[in-house]
Enzyme design. Structure first.
Site, PDB file in Angstrom:
ATOM      1  N   ASP B  84       0.821  -1.211   0.000  1.00  0.00           N
ATOM      2  CA  ASP B  84       0.000   0.000   0.000  1.00  0.00           C
ATOM      3  C   ASP B  84       0.859   1.268   0.000  1.00  0.00           C
ATOM      4  O   ASP B  84       0.381   2.345   0.331  1.00  0.00           O
ATOM      5  CB  ASP B  84      -0.933   0.001   1.215  1.00  0.00           C
ATOM      6  N   CYS B  87       4.775  -0.104   2.820  1.00  0.00           N
ATOM      7  CA  CYS B  87       5.294  -1.418   3.197  1.00  0.00           C
ATOM      8  C   CYS B  87       6.673  -1.346   3.833  1.00  0.00           C
ATOM      9  O   CYS B  87       6.969  -2.082   4.760  1.00  0.00           O
ATOM     10  CB  CYS B  87       5.296  -2.350   1.994  1.00  0.00           C
ATOM     11  N   HIS B 261       8.104  -2.896  -3.919  1.00  0.00           N
ATOM     12  CA  HIS B 261       7.562  -3.497  -2.695  1.00  0.00           C
ATOM     13  C   HIS B 261       8.635  -4.105  -1.777  1.00  0.00           C
ATOM     14  O   HIS B 261       9.616  -4.661  -2.238  1.00  0.00           O
ATOM     15  CB  HIS B 261       6.559  -4.579  -3.071  1.00  0.00           C
TER      16      HIS B 261
END
Lengths: 277, 267
Positions: B84, B87, B261
């Site tokens: 989101d 992270c 990510h």
């Protein structure tokens, strides 16, 4: 009021703190929650002394989402001022597409200072903005002092501390002022984005119509997107005008192009015909 | 008067809807994607065997399959975080506090640093009453670790949206504060002709803004915690490269980076 709210809620905790922090009016701004609703505040701000808003004191509402401060407050002016539309959510920082968004460490005070700092900037047809003439603004500034709010009962004449000759013309400490500048700085660049996006099918930065619609249908519903959101009606006149304008332009240009192409084809045929002869 | 104006709106609204249909579609779609992510991936997951990664890529995706095998030589398991944009902070926050559960000496040292961090921010000009709720949440989590809770309890707190997000806000503030304190150094790494302050306001403090090297260096140095990041991307070579922040440190926290990510790794 304390007993009504869940004191463990982060928003309630934070808003109680902000209410205490803003309890006493300053020379430039004052804001307090309504007696029966911690999530709706009324505020008064003084027009910047070195502007057309000099002498004006303006009143408005702040609506806080349940997720506050993770989501931004919405601000609505109630006094006619010639810069922001009355009764419409003000657009200060446009949307989640845009890099500059609400920060949880900002506060209602930051928003008030942003409003003050933002008043003398140009509206430039932006959502929720008005570009009245200096004369009109000055007239409204004078008149604004007569306003008394039916809901919270404050009267503009007495809402703020009187300015004294040695008052600081700047409404706030440098940190808050800097933040405010940042917001307004961003707004102007984001307005450009919003305008370009309405002209082409690029990724748009304008606030969602759904958001506006839902806000109109239900004033209490919290905004879902980073806001200081815009109003719907405010945007339409310029937009409709520009759309009619560009449609006419497109038709004219197409006709002109078609005429040129036909002429070229016609000439080419004539030439070929001559050549064969 | 306000009510009158509201009644006018729907008609005008309807006229303008077509031009704005694009926005609506985009935002609705983003909203839907976010909701789907939120329901399918917890903010911080349970610890899983590293082999779960293999299932995320096609069997014939040789570059990634090879790199996962390389990663398995050094690490045994992974704890995933919700993608989101927050992270890095969540992965960092959780794995560091988790490591403090078993190291009370380090816990006390860290508690002092954490307490000091707010004073630093306030002296830099951050408004105390707006940052103290975030700081308190951070301190509460550290205090809780002192009582030796189970990892499950800590995981529970990290999956409580309000607690978890407040921690992320605070870690972002610490990162921003450090970047601004060391402005002279970091100025050289800020892209796009922005000042460090502008960078912090645009890329560090707002939620959901992704983290890059500069954020990691700043947070690692601000809290004096060494972080090792394993970079796994489509690059050739078959091995996973890593960076240690700050360089030359003794890493305590291991993160896996795949483009866009971060997740947490365990030896």
């Amino acid at each position: 009021m304390e007993s009504k709210y869940n004191l463990k809620s982060p928003a309630v905790k934070r808003l109680m703190k902000e209410a205490a922090e803003l309890r006493d009016p300053t020379e430039h701004y004052h804001a307090q929650p309504l007696e029966d609703n911690l999530f709706e505040w009324h505020f008064s701000v003084r027009g910047p002394p070195d502007s057309d808003f000099d002498g004006g004191v303006y009143h408005g509402r702040i609506v806080l989402p349940p997720e506050y401060p993770m989501k931004p407050p919405s601000i609505i002016l109630l006094t006619p001022n010639g810069r922001f539309e009355v009764g419409k959510k003000i657009c200060l920082s446009i949307s989640g597409h845009h890099p500059e968004t609400w920060q949880p460490s900002w506060s209602i005070r930051t928003a008030l200072i942003a409003i003050i700092g933002f008043m003398p900037t140009k509206g430039e047809g932006a959502i929720g903005s008005l570009d009245y003439t200096p004369e009109e603004r000055r007239a409204l500034a004078k008149k604004s002092q007569d306003f008394c709010c039916d809901t919270c009962g404050s009267c503009m004449r007495s809402a703020l501390l009187a300015l004294s000759p040695d008052s600081d013309l700047r409404p706030v400490d440098p940190q808050a002022h800097r933040l405010a500048q940042q917001i307004s700085f961003k707004t102007e660049s984001s307005l450009v984005d919003a305008q370009t996006s309405s002209e082409g099918p690029s990724v748009s930065t304008a606030p969602s119509p759904r958001q506006r619609r839902s806000q109109n249908q239900n004033q209490n519903q919290s905004p879902r997107y980073p806001t200081f959101t815009a109003s719907p009606a405010a945007q339409h006149p310029p937009q409709d005008a520009s759309h009619t304008g560009s449609a006419v332009l497109i038709v004219l240009l197409t006709l002109a192009l078609a005429a040129l192409i036909f002429r070229r084809i016609y000439l080419a045929h004539e030439y070929k015909f001559d050549y064969e002869l | 008067m306000a009510e009158e104006q509201q009644q006018d709106i729907p008609q005008k609204e309807a006229d303008g809807l077509n031009c704005l249909a694009y926005d609506e579609a985009i935002i609705a779609q983003q909203d839907k994607i976010q909701q789907e992510i939120a329901t399918s991936i917890p903010l911080v997951s349970e610890r899983q065997d590293l082999s779960v990664l293999k299932r995320e890529y096609a069997d014939d995706d040789t570059i990634y399959q090879q790199k996962i095998r390389d990663l398995q030589k050094k690490y045994s398991s992974i704890r995933k975080t919700r993608p989101d944009g927050n992270c890095f902070y969540r992965a960092f926050g959780f794995s560091h506090l988790e490591s403090l559960l078993e190291d009370s000496k380090e816990l006390h040292r860290f508690k002092a640093i954490a307490a000091q961090s707010k004073l630093d921010l306030v002296s830099q000009g951050f408004t105390e009453f707006t940052i103290e709720d975030f700081h308190n949440t951070f301190m509460d989590l550290i205090e809780a670790c002192d009582k030796q809770p189970s990892v499950g309890e800590l995981l529970g707190s990290f999956n409580e949206q309000s607690i978890s997000d407040y921690l992320v806000v605070y870690l972002r503030l610490v990162t921003s504060g450090y970047l601004q304190r060391e402005e002279d150094f970091f100025q050289h790494f800020v892209e796009g002709g922005r000042t460090v302050r502008e960078f912090c306001q645009q890329e560090v403090e707002p939620m959901s803004k992704e983290s890059d090297h500069i954020h990691i260096i700043a947070l690692a140095q601000a809290l004096n915690v060494c972080i090792q990041v394993e970079y796994m991307d489509r690059g050739e070579g078959g091995t996973v490269n890593h960076h240690i922040f700050p360089e030359g440190g003794e890493p305590k926290i291991f993160l896996l980076y795949r483009p866009g990510h971060y997740d947490t790794l365990y030896k």
